[in-house]
Write a protein that holds these residues in place. Structure first.
Motif, short mmCIF file in Angstrom:
data_model
loop_
_atom_site.label_atom_id
_atom_site.label_comp_id
_atom_site.label_asym_id
_atom_site.label_seq_id
_atom_site.Cartn_x
_atom_site.Cartn_y
_atom_site.Cartn_z
N SER A 33 -11.89 -10.58 18.02
CA SER A 33 -10.99 -9.43 17.86
C SER A 33 -11.33 -8.59 16.64
O SER A 33 -10.96 -7.42 16.56
CB SER A 33 -9.53 -9.89 17.79
OG SER A 33 -9.33 -10.78 16.72
N GLY A 34 -12.03 -9.16 15.65
CA GLY A 34 -12.42 -8.41 14.46
C GLY A 34 -13.82 -7.84 14.53
O GLY A 34 -14.33 -7.28 13.55
N VAL A 35 -14.48 -7.94 15.69
CA VAL A 35 -15.86 -7.50 15.84
C VAL A 35 -15.89 -6.01 16.20
O VAL A 35 -15.28 -5.59 17.18
CB VAL A 35 -16.58 -8.32 16.92
CG1 VAL A 35 -17.97 -7.75 17.20
CG2 VAL A 35 -16.67 -9.78 16.50
N GLY A 36 -16.63 -5.24 15.40
CA GLY A 36 -16.82 -3.82 15.67
C GLY A 36 -18.30 -3.50 15.76
O GLY A 36 -19.13 -4.40 15.90
N PRO A 37 -18.68 -2.22 15.67
CA PRO A 37 -20.09 -1.84 15.80
C PRO A 37 -20.94 -2.41 14.68
O PRO A 37 -20.44 -2.73 13.60
CB PRO A 37 -20.04 -0.30 15.71
CG PRO A 37 -18.62 0.08 15.98
CD PRO A 37 -17.79 -1.06 15.48
N GLY A 38 -22.24 -2.53 14.95
CA GLY A 38 -23.17 -2.94 13.91
C GLY A 38 -23.57 -4.39 14.00
O GLY A 38 -23.56 -5.03 15.06
N GLY A 39 -23.91 -4.94 12.83
CA GLY A 39 -24.47 -6.28 12.78
C GLY A 39 -23.54 -7.38 13.26
O GLY A 39 -24.00 -8.44 13.69
N ILE A 40 -22.21 -7.15 13.18
CA ILE A 40 -21.29 -8.20 13.61
C ILE A 40 -21.37 -8.38 15.13
O ILE A 40 -21.33 -9.50 15.64
CB ILE A 40 -19.85 -7.88 13.17
CG1 ILE A 40 -19.78 -7.73 11.64
CG2 ILE A 40 -18.90 -8.98 13.60
CD1 ILE A 40 -18.40 -7.40 11.10
N THR A 41 -21.52 -7.28 15.86
CA THR A 41 -21.70 -7.39 17.31
C THR A 41 -22.99 -8.13 17.63
O THR A 41 -23.04 -8.97 18.53
CB THR A 41 -21.72 -5.99 17.95
OG1 THR A 41 -20.48 -5.34 17.70
CG2 THR A 41 -21.94 -6.08 19.45
N ARG A 42 -24.04 -7.81 16.88
CA ARG A 42 -25.32 -8.51 17.09
C ARG A 42 -25.16 -10.01 16.81
O ARG A 42 -25.68 -10.86 17.56
CB ARG A 42 -26.39 -7.92 16.16
CG ARG A 42 -27.73 -8.61 16.22
CD ARG A 42 -28.36 -8.43 17.62
NE ARG A 42 -29.49 -9.33 17.77
CZ ARG A 42 -30.67 -9.16 17.19
NH1 ARG A 42 -30.88 -8.09 16.43
NH2 ARG A 42 -31.64 -10.02 17.39
N THR A 43 -24.44 -10.35 15.78
CA THR A 43 -24.22 -11.75 15.45
C THR A 43 -23.46 -12.46 16.55
O THR A 43 -23.80 -13.58 16.95
CB THR A 43 -23.48 -11.88 14.11
OG1 THR A 43 -24.26 -11.25 13.08
CG2 THR A 43 -23.27 -13.34 13.73
N LEU A 44 -22.41 -11.80 17.09
CA LEU A 44 -21.67 -12.38 18.21
C LEU A 44 -22.60 -12.67 19.38
O LEU A 44 -22.57 -13.76 19.97
CB LEU A 44 -20.56 -11.42 18.64
CG LEU A 44 -19.85 -11.75 19.97
CD1 LEU A 44 -19.09 -13.06 19.86
CD2 LEU A 44 -18.93 -10.60 20.38
#
Length: 368
Positions: free
Chosen positions: A14-25
């Motif tokens: 729920s805290g995932v937005g654009p950028g590296g966090i999406t890639r990490t997910l």
């Protein structure tokens, strides 16, 4: 013979937005160990399960529009799924989120950065308030806070007084799942005409793209490619107009991984003049592809690149020009096929979560 049920990890996105966090997910789901089960809650709207995942994966829900409604639904989903799982299951929150208040199981939270405290420019008051709530919730309710860099761990200790034994440092992987294909058509044509390009990550205001734009007149013959990840930043368009270099700047939307690899791998240099970073995954990926890389003085970028990137001496266009010139004078890096892989990285993350799945901690000291 009884066969043991796979261990279940509920992934709160729920805290995932654009950028590296999406890639990490994406890479966490792709490389989660075989024989285990993942349940993904509140995935970003356009996110898809990655090809080649080896764990048993269930996509339970997606994010909805509106922060309050999105968090409320994610919390309800977490409450429902964690209430019916057997002991030994656990929750991994991919970024601080107030939705973990709904969890009935121990939570481990990944903390990517504390930019909302240390670089709050361009954030609305509402966003800053929500992040204060979500980070405070993560600090109080998480059994372990996993920081993607020593810099983030340092910031967490300084701003939230989190003791070292409740934190760990975990570095993401840097390999790409897809081999380079062809870059987007404008770059194919540019290369055919003998031109070259510089690439800069530009999906958020703190990425320092305006420094690259202002440096462009002193970097003749180069086109600046801005990777927006689908999130166009108005201040960068304004900088292009002020500098009068619209004919030398190309904004690219979200790219398939093979095109991303070709765009970064074919660049004369990759630039990350960020004002602030929690880690700096794109810079690590660029070096992995063998692309000369320039980073700002930010300590997380130095950590992410292992000292192999050319480091700007200041956050100025002149310092960026000098660093690009130095990078061009060095031999081009050899593509690194033996660096930190996502498979190794995710296995370490799974081990950290398994070790931390104990009782919820007492509330941490109040934030300063």
């Amino acid at each position: 013979m009884n066969v043991a049920e796979p261990t279940t990890t509920v992934v709160d996105a729920s805290g995932v937005g654009p950028g590296g966090i999406t890639r990490t997910l994406t890479e966490v789901v792709r490389h989660w160990p075989a024989g285990q089960r993942l349940v993904v809650v509140a995935a970003p709207a356009g996110w898809q399960l990655p090809a080649g995942h080896v764990a048993e994966v269930e996509l339970l829900s997606r994010q909805v529009a509106g922060r309050g409604q999105a968090i409320g639904r994610a919390a309800a989903s977490l409450r429902a799924i964690t209430g019916r799982l057997k002991p030994g299951a656990r929750v991994l929150s991919m970024s601080p989120s107030a939705a973990i208040l709904g969890s009935r199981l121990p939570v481990t939270t990944v903390v990517h950065d504390l930019a909302f405290r240390l670089w709050p420019h361009d954030l609305s008051a509402a966003v800053r308030r929500y992040r204060q709530i979500s980070y405070g919730t993560a600090v109080r309710r998480s059994s372990l806070l996993i920081c993607v860099s020593a810099r983030t761990r340092h910031d967490l200790a300084g701003l939230y007084a989190v003791p070292e034994e409740r934190t760990a440092v975990w570095h993401p992987g840097s390999d790409l799942a897809a081999s380079p294909g062809d870059p987007p058509a404008p770059l194919v044509e540019l290369r055919r005409r003998g031109g070259s390009w510089l690439v800069v990550a530009g999906h958020a205001p703190h990425k320092g793209v305006e420094l690259a734009v202002d440096a462009l007149p002193s970097l003749p013959g180069q086109v600046l490619v801005v990777l927006t990840g689908g999130n166009r930043v108005q201040r960068y368009d304004d900088a292009v107009r002020r500098a009068g270099v619209a004919d030398r700047v190309l904004f690219l939307d979200h790219l398939p991984e093979s095109q991303y690899a070709a765009t970064v791998g074919g660049a004369a240099a990759f630039l990350m003049p960020s004002h602030f970073e929690g880690y700096g995954l794109p810079a690590a990926e660029a070096l992995r592809l063998g692309t000369p890389t320039v980073v700002s003085p930010d300590p997380a970028l130095h950590e992410a690149t292992g000292g192999r990137a050319v480091r700007m001496t200041a956050w100025t266009p002149q310092a960026l020009v000098a660093a690009v010139t130095e990078a061009a004078a060095r031999p081009r890096p050899t593509p690194d096929r033996h660096g930190r892989s996502w498979r190794t990285s995710v296995a370490e993350l799974a081990d950290l979560i398994a070790a931390s799945a104990g009782p919820r901690p007492a509330a941490a000291r109040a934030t300063r």
